[in-house]
Design a protein around this motif. Structure first.
Motif, PDB file in Angstrom:
ATOM      1  N   ASP A  75     108.535  38.570 -60.304  1.00  0.00           N
ATOM      2  CA  ASP A  75     108.957  39.181 -59.045  1.00  0.00           C
ATOM      3  C   ASP A  75     108.097  38.631 -57.918  1.00  0.00           C
ATOM      4  O   ASP A  75     106.936  38.282 -58.141  1.00  0.00           O
ATOM      5  N   PRO A  76     108.629  38.585 -56.700  1.00  0.00           N
ATOM      6  CA  PRO A  76     107.746  38.237 -55.585  1.00  0.00           C
ATOM      7  C   PRO A  76     106.669  39.315 -55.438  1.00  0.00           C
ATOM      8  O   PRO A  76     106.945  40.494 -55.643  1.00  0.00           O
ATOM      9  N   PRO A  77     105.447  38.926 -55.132  1.00  0.00           N
ATOM     10  CA  PRO A  77     104.399  39.938 -54.979  1.00  0.00           C
ATOM     11  C   PRO A  77     104.713  40.859 -53.805  1.00  0.00           C
ATOM     12  O   PRO A  77     105.276  40.432 -52.800  1.00  0.00           O
ATOM     13  N   GLN A  78     104.340  42.123 -53.964  1.00  0.00           N
ATOM     14  CA  GLN A  78     104.540  43.090 -52.878  1.00  0.00           C
ATOM     15  C   GLN A  78     103.369  43.066 -51.910  1.00  0.00           C
ATOM     16  O   GLN A  78     103.429  43.677 -50.853  1.00  0.00           O
ATOM     17  N   ALA A  79     102.321  42.352 -52.289  1.00  0.00           N
ATOM     18  CA  ALA A  79     101.156  42.192 -51.419  1.00  0.00           C
ATOM     19  C   ALA A  79     100.487  40.881 -51.803  1.00  0.00           C
ATOM     20  O   ALA A  79     100.617  40.421 -52.930  1.00  0.00           O
ATOM     21  N   LEU A  80      99.798  40.290 -50.874  1.00  0.00           N
ATOM     22  CA  LEU A  80      99.023  39.098 -51.170  1.00  0.00           C
ATOM     23  C   LEU A  80      97.582  39.524 -51.408  1.00  0.00           C
ATOM     24  O   LEU A  80      96.941  40.093 -50.531  1.00  0.00           O
ATOM     25  N   ASP A  81      97.112  39.280 -52.602  1.00  0.00           N
ATOM     26  CA  ASP A  81      95.752  39.646 -52.975  1.00  0.00           C
ATOM     27  C   ASP A  81      94.868  38.424 -52.777  1.00  0.00           C
ATOM     28  O   ASP A  81      94.940  37.474 -53.548  1.00  0.00           O
ATOM     29  N   THR A  82      94.057  38.429 -51.745  1.00  0.00           N
ATOM     30  CA  THR A  82      93.211  37.276 -51.442  1.00  0.00           C
ATOM     31  C   THR A  82      91.795  37.428 -51.992  1.00  0.00           C
ATOM     32  O   THR A  82      90.951  36.572 -51.760  1.00  0.00           O
ATOM     33  N   THR A 114     114.302  38.178 -81.101  1.00  0.00           N
ATOM     34  CA  THR A 114     113.388  37.532 -80.159  1.00  0.00           C
ATOM     35  C   THR A 114     112.496  38.592 -79.526  1.00  0.00           C
ATOM     36  O   THR A 114     112.732  39.787 -79.683  1.00  0.00           O
ATOM     37  N   SER A 115     111.486  38.160 -78.819  1.00  0.00           N
ATOM     38  CA  SER A 115     110.556  39.073 -78.164  1.00  0.00           C
ATOM     39  C   SER A 115     110.685  38.948 -76.654  1.00  0.00           C
ATOM     40  O   SER A 115     110.798  37.847 -76.130  1.00  0.00           O
ATOM     41  N   GLY A 116     110.640  40.067 -75.987  1.00  0.00           N
ATOM     42  CA  GLY A 116     110.632  40.086 -74.530  1.00  0.00           C
ATOM     43  C   GLY A 116     109.569  41.048 -74.048  1.00  0.00           C
ATOM     44  O   GLY A 116     109.380  42.123 -74.628  1.00  0.00           O
ATOM     45  N   TRP A 117     108.885  40.648 -72.980  1.00  0.00           N
ATOM     46  CA  TRP A 117     107.764  41.446 -72.480  1.00  0.00           C
ATOM     47  C   TRP A 117     107.810  41.575 -70.976  1.00  0.00           C
ATOM     48  O   TRP A 117     108.270  40.675 -70.274  1.00  0.00           O
ATOM     49  N   CYS A 118     107.293  42.684 -70.497  1.00  0.00           N
ATOM     50  CA  CYS A 118     107.176  42.963 -69.068  1.00  0.00           C
ATOM     51  C   CYS A 118     105.698  43.229 -68.782  1.00  0.00           C
ATOM     52  O   CYS A 118     105.097  44.113 -69.392  1.00  0.00           O
ATOM     53  N   PHE A 119     105.123  42.432 -67.880  1.00  0.00           N
ATOM     54  CA  PHE A 119     103.717  42.575 -67.486  1.00  0.00           C
ATOM     55  C   PHE A 119     103.667  43.023 -66.031  1.00  0.00           C
ATOM     56  O   PHE A 119     104.387  42.481 -65.196  1.00  0.00           O
ATOM     57  N   LEU A 120     102.803  43.967 -65.704  1.00  0.00           N
ATOM     58  CA  LEU A 120     102.566  44.374 -64.319  1.00  0.00           C
ATOM     59  C   LEU A 120     101.129  44.014 -63.971  1.00  0.00           C
ATOM     60  O   LEU A 120     100.195  44.397 -64.680  1.00  0.00           O
ATOM     61  N   PHE A 121     100.965  43.270 -62.860  1.00  0.00           N
ATOM     62  CA  PHE A 121      99.640  42.819 -62.439  1.00  0.00           C
ATOM     63  C   PHE A 121      99.194  43.565 -61.195  1.00  0.00           C
ATOM     64  O   PHE A 121      99.940  43.658 -60.214  1.00  0.00           O
ATOM     65  N   GLU A 122      97.948  44.069 -61.254  1.00  0.00           N
ATOM     66  CA  GLU A 122      97.358  44.733 -60.096  1.00  0.00           C
ATOM     67  C   GLU A 122      97.127  43.702 -58.999  1.00  0.00           C
ATOM     68  O   GLU A 122      97.106  42.511 -59.255  1.00  0.00           O
ATOM     69  N   GLY A 123      96.951  44.144 -57.818  1.00  0.00           N
ATOM     70  CA  GLY A 123      96.729  43.222 -56.698  1.00  0.00           C
ATOM     71  C   GLY A 123      98.045  42.666 -56.185  1.00  0.00           C
ATOM     72  O   GLY A 123      98.359  42.796 -55.017  1.00  0.00           O
ATOM     73  N   TRP A 124      98.828  42.057 -57.073  1.00  0.00           N
ATOM     74  CA  TRP A 124     100.145  41.552 -56.677  1.00  0.00           C
ATOM     75  C   TRP A 124     101.162  42.693 -56.613  1.00  0.00           C
ATOM     76  O   TRP A 124     102.126  42.623 -55.888  1.00  0.00           O
TER      77      TRP A 124
END
Length: 140
Positions: A75-82, A114-124
């Protein structure tokens, strides 16, 4: 490895306390010729019950290799983490449990076995979705 509901199940027991919880993403390499994605992670491997802080917070680098990659979508980030540092993993779940419409649509595309995964990253505050025929993990 066949599909699983717990990504930690792909970790070998060389590090019995290893977990993707609070992992840091170091690198992603997509090779379309070999149809493989190699993701490098900094994982927590410390014993959470150890009395020494350094032992509890010990980390180690390893690679999650996705063979027969079906997709890698972010997904496009909802914030830019600099801030300096590596992207931190906040949540990981099977793709079938993705909290977004995009994740649910991708989950319906996955072939059986097959395997499918969803990752959520902090900052982004952004999700990464991946699907592959096989997963394996190796320590760096």
């Amino acid at each position: 490895m066949e599909s699983t509901d717990d990504l930690d199940a792909v970790l070998d027991r060389q590090e019995p306390h290893a977990t993707f919880r609070d992992a840091r993403l170091v690198a992603v390499s997509l090779d379309y010729h070999s149809n493989e994605a190699v993701t490098t992670w900094n994982l927590c491997v410390g014993d959470p019950d150890d009395s020494m802080r350094a032992a509890r917070e010990r980390r180690r680098t390893g690679r999650l290799v996705l063979s027969g990659v079906l997709f890698w979508v972010m997904d496009p980030p909802q914030a830019l983490d600099t801030r300096p540092g590596l992207p931190g993993l906040t949540e990981v779940a099977p793709l079938s449990e993705a909290p977004t419409d995009t994740g649910q649509q991708l989950a319906r595309l996955l072939p059986v076995g097959t395997s499918g995964w969803c990752f959520l990253f902090e900052g982004w505050n952004a999700h990464v979705y991946c699907g592959a025929r096989k997963l394996r993990f190796e320590w760096a």
